[in-house]
Design a protein around this motif. Structure first.
Motif, short mmCIF file in Angstrom:
data_model
loop_
_atom_site.label_atom_id
_atom_site.label_comp_id
_atom_site.label_asym_id
_atom_site.label_seq_id
_atom_site.Cartn_x
_atom_site.Cartn_y
_atom_site.Cartn_z
N ASP A 283 69.69 99.70 -15.43
CA ASP A 283 70.30 98.40 -15.74
C ASP A 283 71.80 98.39 -15.42
O ASP A 283 72.59 97.76 -16.10
CB ASP A 283 70.05 98.00 -17.20
N ILE A 284 72.18 99.07 -14.31
CA ILE A 284 73.57 99.05 -13.86
C ILE A 284 73.62 98.35 -12.51
O ILE A 284 72.95 98.76 -11.56
CB ILE A 284 74.14 100.47 -13.72
N LEU A 285 74.39 97.29 -12.44
CA LEU A 285 74.61 96.57 -11.19
C LEU A 285 75.90 97.11 -10.57
O LEU A 285 76.99 96.97 -11.13
CB LEU A 285 74.74 95.07 -11.44
N TRP B 230 78.41 96.39 -13.70
CA TRP B 230 78.09 95.40 -14.72
C TRP B 230 76.68 95.69 -15.21
O TRP B 230 75.81 96.07 -14.42
CB TRP B 230 78.19 94.00 -14.13
N GLY B 231 76.42 95.53 -16.49
CA GLY B 231 75.07 95.67 -17.01
C GLY B 231 74.20 94.52 -16.54
O GLY B 231 74.61 93.36 -16.56
N GLY B 232 73.00 94.84 -16.11
CA GLY B 232 72.08 93.79 -15.67
C GLY B 232 70.97 94.35 -14.80
O GLY B 232 70.85 95.56 -14.60
N PHE B 233 70.14 93.46 -14.30
CA PHE B 233 69.00 93.83 -13.46
C PHE B 233 68.99 93.00 -12.19
O PHE B 233 69.37 91.82 -12.20
CB PHE B 233 67.68 93.60 -14.20
N PRO C 166 73.49 98.97 -23.20
CA PRO C 166 72.85 98.09 -24.18
C PRO C 166 72.90 96.63 -23.76
O PRO C 166 73.80 96.20 -23.03
CB PRO C 166 73.64 98.34 -25.47
N LEU C 167 71.93 95.86 -24.24
CA LEU C 167 71.82 94.44 -23.91
C LEU C 167 72.84 93.60 -24.67
O LEU C 167 73.06 92.43 -24.33
CB LEU C 167 70.43 93.93 -24.27
N ASP C 168 73.46 94.16 -25.68
CA ASP C 168 74.28 93.39 -26.61
C ASP C 168 75.41 92.66 -25.90
O ASP C 168 76.07 93.21 -25.01
CB ASP C 168 74.86 94.32 -27.67
N ASP D 112 81.78 90.84 -22.36
CA ASP D 112 80.94 90.44 -21.24
C ASP D 112 80.44 91.68 -20.51
O ASP D 112 80.84 91.97 -19.38
CB ASP D 112 81.76 89.54 -20.30
N THR D 113 79.56 92.44 -21.15
CA THR D 113 79.12 93.71 -20.60
C THR D 113 77.75 93.66 -19.96
O THR D 113 77.33 94.64 -19.34
CB THR D 113 79.11 94.79 -21.70
#
Length: 524
Positions: free
Chosen positions: A245-247, A258-261, A289-291, A296-297
């Motif tokens: 989940d790391i962009l 950035w965190g994401g998919f 984490p999704l939090d 803005d993580t």
């Protein structure tokens, strides 16, 4: 489904993928355990196989057909009741990498060598296994060694404590297996192999190739060392989905991550869940984490699509790491979760703690207490059917060490003081009940506070007040902890030593206690 039906079912996929071919093979029972499909070895029907996006199931003979391009990892999704063969490091052999041209040659850390043309059949071996619906897994957050010395700290402080552990089904590390130096991946694999159980891994932001311009290429060295960065497997009545989940590079400005998919990753999740019984416990494992409450993580639309995909699964859990703190997150409808029961994400404390900082402890490794006052350690995930409970184990301490109590050593009799009794309940959150009493008196509730743990501050202060250099590395500045409680310290008692007892009850009905003492003296 017969072979003709299976072929017709996926013909549109194969024809619709420009410049793509197809891969076919069998999932089979490896009766002689030689890793090859021999004459007479039966296929396993209704097993999911994926190319990283599409997911299909094997037919009655155990055969599958999937579209394939020039950069795919084909993998079987291990079904319950079977085990996959393990390599020399106890890593499951469940995948085949197809990169005819190999990874980019310009990478600082090597990726996958050219694999050439596809074999005529890409087969996956399985062996029947007696998997109980009640089991436990071992969970590591961020080993994250930057040097061979830190890898030794990891091996000595964590691995040696669990080596040869019994009655644990498997282990999983939640990313940052190393600290940017990807040549340490083999050292990490050698370390965890000593634990002696099947081990799963996922990619963290410090396991990536930073010398790439597309996120899809950031996992080239990881793939060479560990296989797919996105995959799934079953054990008992639980379905595990492991995701990167790391962009990287950050799609907003090309700097950092950035965190994401990516869309293709969430497409894989959607396609995978089509074959998952909604009565199963779905456990998601990723690094960041999704939090969204800490800034803005994480890309919000990706979190929302993930939540949407899980809307019909009533039993879920997420596991993450990355933060080098320990936190329980609960997502509600206000956060975009689609069910009345909140979704629980356990952000696990790390094996490296505060990046191997602090003075050497009794194990001969850095104390490494995390910024929120949680000592470094590891977790156990206990699963019974589709229910779970979580347990945190502090490295080098008894299993019942779950609370740290901090209070002044001495106070003046009868005088007011701003000092207090602080309890850090490592697995807690402010929905838990934490109480204290003095000298076997009446139990009173402590007050949850959002503050730095003063016990952690006491570890940091010597580094800034010493007239001489202290060996090792100064701990990181403290952050507000999500699991600290406070109470006033009584001064109106008799002169002498008094005992403080704290008790806390977790979300699973377990009660833990810890004691401390302080003295009351006549005011000077």
């Amino acid at each position: 489904m017969n072979k003709l039906g299976l072929t017709c079912c996926f013909l549109a996929l194969a024809l619709g993928a420009a410049a793509q071919g197809q891969v076919t093979g069998y999932v089979f029972q490896d009766a002689n355990q030689n890793g090859q499909r021999d004459r007479g070895e039966k296929g396993v029907a209704n097993v999911s196989v994926s190319n990283g996006i599409q997911v299909v199931q094997t037919d009655g003979d155990g055969q599958y057909i999937l579209p394939v391009g020039n950069d795919n990892v084909i993998f079987v999704i291990k079904p319950a009741g079977y085990q996959a063969p393990l390599d020399a490091f106890n890593l499951p052999k469940t995948y085949y990498i197809h990169k005819p041209g190999g990874s980019p040659a310009s990478l600082e850390y090597p990726g996958v060598a050219p694999t050439g043309a596809l074999p005529a059949s890409v087969d996956f071996a399985l062996e029947p296994a007696d998997e109980s619906g009640e089991f436990k897994a071992l969970v590591f957050g961020d080993p994250q060694a930057y040097t061979k010395e830190e890898m030794e700290f990891f091996a000595k402080g964590i691995v040696s404590e669990v080596a040869g552990i019994r009655n644990v089904a498997f282990g999983i590390s939640l990313g940052d297996l190393v600290g940017d130096v990807l040549s340490l991946h083999p050292d990490y694999k050698q370390a965890v192999a000593k634990i002696g159980i099947p081990w799963y891994n996922l990619m963290g932001n410090h396991d990536m190739n930073y010398d790439v311009t597309a996120d899809s290429l950031a996992d080239e060295t990881y793939e060479a060392n560990f296989g797919p960065a996105n995959y799934a497997f079953d054990y008992g009545n639980a379905h595990f989905i492991v995701l990167d989940d790391i962009l990287y590079p950050d799609p907003r400005d090309g700097n950092g991550y950035w965190g994401g998919f990516r869309k293709d990753q969430l497409d894989f999740v959607e396609n995978d869940l089509r074959f998952v019984d909604k009565n199963k416990l779905v456990v998601l494992a990723f690094h960041i984490p999704l939090d969204h409450r800490n800034g803005d993580t994480f890309r919000p639309e990706d979190r929302q699509r993930l939540f949407d995909l899980l809307r019909d699964f009533p039993h879920t859990l997420s596991l993450s790491a990355h933060m080098h703190t320990q936190t329980q997150h609960f997502y509600t409808r206000e956060d975009g979760w689609q069910q009345d029961k909140p979704h629980h994400e356990y952000n696990v404390g790390t094996t490296s703690g505060d990046w191997y900082s602090g003075q050497l402890n009794k194990q001969g490794v850095p104390d490494a207490t995390m910024r929120d006052g949680t000592p470094n350690g590891y977790a156990f995930l206990h699963i019974a059917d589709n229910q779970y409970r979580l347990e945190y184990k502090v490295a080098g301490e008894p299993a019942d060490y779950q609370i740290n109590v901090f209070n002044p050593k001495v106070v003046a009799q009868g005088q007011r003081t701003r000092a207090g009794i602080f309890a850090n309940f490592f697995m807690g959150h402010h929905g838990n009940t934490v109480e204290y009493r003095v000298d076997d008196g009446e139990w009173r509730r402590m007050t949850p506070v959002q503050s730095a743990d003063p016990a952690y501050l006491a570890l940091v202060h010597p580094w800034d007040n010493s007239d001489e250099l202290i060996p090792g590395r100064r701990p990181t500045d403290a952050v507000a902890s999500t699991h600290v409680w406070r109470a006033a310290i009584p001064t109106n008692l008799a002169i002498g030593t008094h005992t403080v007892e704290v008790r806390a009850t977790d979300d699973y009905g377990n009660t833990f206690t810890q004691t401390s003492t302080y003295r009351i003296e006549q005011a000077k």
